[in-house]
Design a protein around this motif. Structure first.
Motif, short mmCIF file in Angstrom:
data_model
loop_
_atom_site.label_atom_id
_atom_site.label_comp_id
_atom_site.label_asym_id
_atom_site.label_seq_id
_atom_site.Cartn_x
_atom_site.Cartn_y
_atom_site.Cartn_z
N PHE A 1 0.85 -1.14 -0.02
CA PHE A 1 -0.34 -0.16 -0.27
C PHE A 1 1.07 1.46 -0.09
O PHE A 1 0.53 2.04 -0.81
N GLN A 2 2.08 1.44 1.09
CA GLN A 2 2.79 2.51 0.67
C GLN A 2 3.34 2.71 -0.97
O GLN A 2 3.31 3.97 -1.18
N SER A 3 3.59 1.78 -1.26
CA SER A 3 4.97 1.55 -2.66
C SER A 3 3.83 1.92 -3.95
O SER A 3 3.81 2.48 -5.43
N HIS A 4 2.20 1.42 -3.68
CA HIS A 4 1.82 1.55 -4.81
C HIS A 4 0.05 2.32 -4.85
O HIS A 4 -0.05 2.94 -5.55
N MET A 5 0.04 2.47 -3.80
CA MET A 5 -1.05 3.37 -3.23
C MET A 5 -1.61 5.00 -3.12
O MET A 5 -2.48 5.79 -2.95
N ILE A 6 0.74 5.64 -2.86
CA ILE A 6 1.24 6.46 -2.41
C ILE A 6 1.35 7.97 -3.92
O ILE A 6 1.73 6.68 -4.05
N ASP A 7 1.02 9.01 -3.70
CA ASP A 7 1.97 9.61 -4.65
C ASP A 7 1.69 10.96 -3.91
O ASP A 7 0.47 11.09 -3.05
N THR A 8 2.56 11.70 -5.10
CA THR A 8 2.62 13.48 -4.47
C THR A 8 2.36 14.22 -5.97
O THR A 8 1.47 14.52 -6.74
N VAL A 9 1.04 15.15 -4.86
CA VAL A 9 0.87 16.18 -5.55
C VAL A 9 0.63 16.84 -6.58
O VAL A 9 2.24 17.94 -5.52
N PRO A 10 0.77 16.55 -7.33
CA PRO A 10 1.64 18.45 -8.39
C PRO A 10 0.90 19.51 -8.90
O PRO A 10 -0.16 19.30 -8.17
N PRO A 11 1.78 20.45 -9.06
CA PRO A 11 1.40 21.68 -9.48
C PRO A 11 0.17 21.93 -9.87
O PRO A 11 0.26 20.53 -11.20
N PRO A 12 -0.48 22.21 -10.61
CA PRO A 12 -0.74 23.81 -9.44
C PRO A 12 -1.44 23.80 -8.69
O PRO A 12 -1.87 24.94 -8.32
N HIS A 13 -1.88 22.65 -7.97
CA HIS A 13 -2.64 22.08 -6.87
C HIS A 13 -2.33 23.10 -5.55
O HIS A 13 -0.46 22.86 -5.52
N PRO A 14 -2.30 23.64 -4.35
CA PRO A 14 -1.93 24.20 -3.65
C PRO A 14 -1.13 23.31 -2.82
O PRO A 14 -0.61 23.67 -2.08
N GLY A 15 -1.77 21.88 -2.62
CA GLY A 15 -1.08 20.88 -2.02
C GLY A 15 0.19 20.38 -2.81
O GLY A 15 0.45 19.25 -1.73
N MET A 16 0.68 21.07 -3.87
CA MET A 16 1.66 20.52 -3.94
C MET A 16 2.55 19.97 -3.13
O MET A 16 2.49 20.86 -2.48
N GLY A 17 3.27 18.47 -3.66
CA GLY A 17 4.59 18.64 -2.51
C GLY A 17 3.81 17.30 -1.59
O GLY A 17 4.87 15.98 -0.83
N ARG A 18 2.74 17.53 -1.15
CA ARG A 18 1.99 16.77 0.04
C ARG A 18 1.97 15.72 -0.56
O ARG A 18 1.65 14.80 -2.01
N ARG A 19 2.16 14.45 0.32
CA ARG A 19 2.22 13.40 -0.64
C ARG A 19 0.40 12.46 0.57
O ARG A 19 -0.21 12.60 0.95
N VAL A 20 -0.60 11.94 -1.31
CA VAL A 20 -1.46 11.71 -1.00
C VAL A 20 -1.68 10.52 -1.37
O VAL A 20 -1.33 9.28 -2.13
N TYR A 21 -2.86 9.63 -1.17
CA TYR A 21 -3.85 8.35 -1.68
C TYR A 21 -4.70 9.29 -2.69
O TYR A 21 -5.95 10.02 -2.06
N PRO A 22 -4.35 9.60 -3.78
CA PRO A 22 -5.27 10.13 -4.64
C PRO A 22 -6.39 9.67 -5.25
O PRO A 22 -7.31 8.92 -5.08
#
Length: 432
Positions: free
Chosen positions: A235-256
């Motif tokens: 789950f850590q390696s397959h279900m998590i990604d980083t929010v890209p720009p231009p979203h306000p939370g860019m850089g945050r690690r999330v479950y999309p």
């Protein structure tokens, strides 16, 4: 990387999406003499379907401007009662002049609806809100899309959810009632247990759990089995990604949210395919009512939000892999959560006979955990012929489930009004 590819795909499809919109508008224009031809209807239908499937679905509106109470229309105004970067507590304030005209002259019980933080917006519970508005002051948790929260706002995890529920119950005041729909079951039960142990005057008067994974070991569904079969590292390696720009939370690690949506849709892929094929036929045949119902459902269903990495992974770990709450091992901020210490909070569990998300028994497990409650304080109901969604929405919810929720709340209110501390208060409210 996956999130960036998803965003790139959305923007790359923009020319095709715009072309589909122009085609749809052209073939639906009343100025087009060929709009009602067979080829015209086919082109319009296919363009409309493509435009809807590829567009971005934002947070839906509530569309609750009024409710009918005892045959009288009562205006409703959603207002923000409290907020944090992660949640807004919304109060559906009913117009008091309209309430008096409907014969309701005293303040009715306050109910906090704990909406799930599992991919969809709180508006998925529109039917739940409308039903409860008949007899209650209704508040609901509107969780924020994690991609919209700047990284500098910090983390939000499973324990923060517990803290938020406790804070919002304190905002509502002494002995409000809480209704937890699906995912919030474990953290809401934990919050109630901690408040009961502390003798908090703002502990709930009743708690209702609807289709909640209190003990996900019981009657495991496809979702439960997936969580069991995959190691936590998957789950850590397959279900998590980083929010890209231009979203306000860019850089945050999330479950999309789009990953969660894909998982849900894959569980019933054939049904969704059939629904869209039916929608295509309805457009070509001019069945506006059927097409409108389809759009109303998918406008809500396809609107999703992201979860923070820490909240998602802790939920997988705590609820679906280690089962800490039912095993008596859940700790919150260094304190053991002890549901057996709950002595005076009435309990109702509701399950659906055909629920493929939370199997029968998972919600009922709350009764065993709350061993300090007498039988008179515990109620259970299994609704025949409904799946997960039908537990909190639809005709059977309105006609068969909601009356049981209402009766539990009023049963708790009656008992609370008879306690010595509240007798004088009740007399004052009646005089007013």
């Amino acid at each position: 990387m996956l999130y960036s590819l998803y965003e790139a795909g959305f923007y790359a499809a923009s020319p095709l999406r715009e072309a589909a919109r122009l085609t749809r508008d052209f073939w639906s224009s009343p100025l087009n003499p060929a709009r009602d031809s067979d080829i015209g209807r086919r082109l319009y239908a296919n363009a409309d379907l493509f435009a809807n499937l590829t567009r971005r679905y934002g947070k839906p509106a509530w569309h609750i401007d009024s409710v009918e109470i005892d045959g009288h229309p009562v205006r409703v105004r959603p207002t923000e009662e409290w907020s944090s970067p992660w949640c807004k507590l919304t109060h559906f304030a009913r117009d008091m002049a309209d309430m008096r005209r409907a014969g309701r002259r005293t303040r009715e019980p306050a109910v906090l609806i704990a909406a799930p933080l599992s991919g969809h917006y709180a508006t998925l519970l529109r039917g739940t809100v409308e039903a409860l508005l008949q007899d209650h002051e209704v508040y609901i948790t509107e969780w924020t899309n994690a991609r919209d929260v700047p990284v500098m706002e910090g983390r939000f995890d499973f324990h923060d959810y517990i803290d938020h529920i406790r804070t919002m119950l304190q905002v509502l005041g002494p002995r409000a009632h809480v209704v937890a729909v699906c995912q919030p079951g474990p953290p809401v039960l934990a919050a109630a247990a901690l408040m009961a142990e502390d003798g908090d005057e703002n502990r709930p008067g009743s708690m209702t759990f609807m289709g909640s994974p209190i003990d996900a070991r019981l009657s495991p569904t496809v979702t439960n089995k997936l969580a069991e079969e995959r190691p936590f590292t998957w789950f850590q390696s397959h279900m998590i990604d980083t929010v890209p720009p231009p979203h306000p939370g860019m850089g945050r690690r999330v479950y999309p949210g789009f990953v969660q949506l894909a998982s849900f849709m894959s569980m019933n892929a054939e049904k969704h395919q059939e629904a869209h094929q039916r929608y295509l036929r309805q457009l070509m045949e001019g069945d506006g009512d059927g097409a409108e119902r389809h759009l109303e459902f998918y406008d809500e269903y396809l609107s999703v939000l992201d979860l923070t990495e820490e909240f998602y992974l802790q939920t997988v770990d705590v609820v679906f892999q280690r089962y800490l709450l039912p095993k008596g091992e859940l700790e919150h901020r260094g304190r053991l959560v002890r549901p057996e210490l709950i002595k005076d909070i009435r309990l109702l569990t509701v399950e659906g006979e055909n629920d493929d998300i939370s199997g029968i028994g998972q919600t009922q497990a709350a009764h065993d955990l709350c061993s300090g409650l007498t039988a008179a304080f515990k109620h259970d109901y299994v609704q025949p012929h409904v799946g997960h969604y039908g537990v909190f929405n639809g005709a059977r919810f309105r006609d068969q489930i909601y009356p049981r929720v209402r009766d539990l709340i009023w049963e708790a209110e009656l008992a609370l009004s008879r306690t010595p501390a509240n007798t004088g208060k009740a007399k004052d409210e009646k005089a007013a």
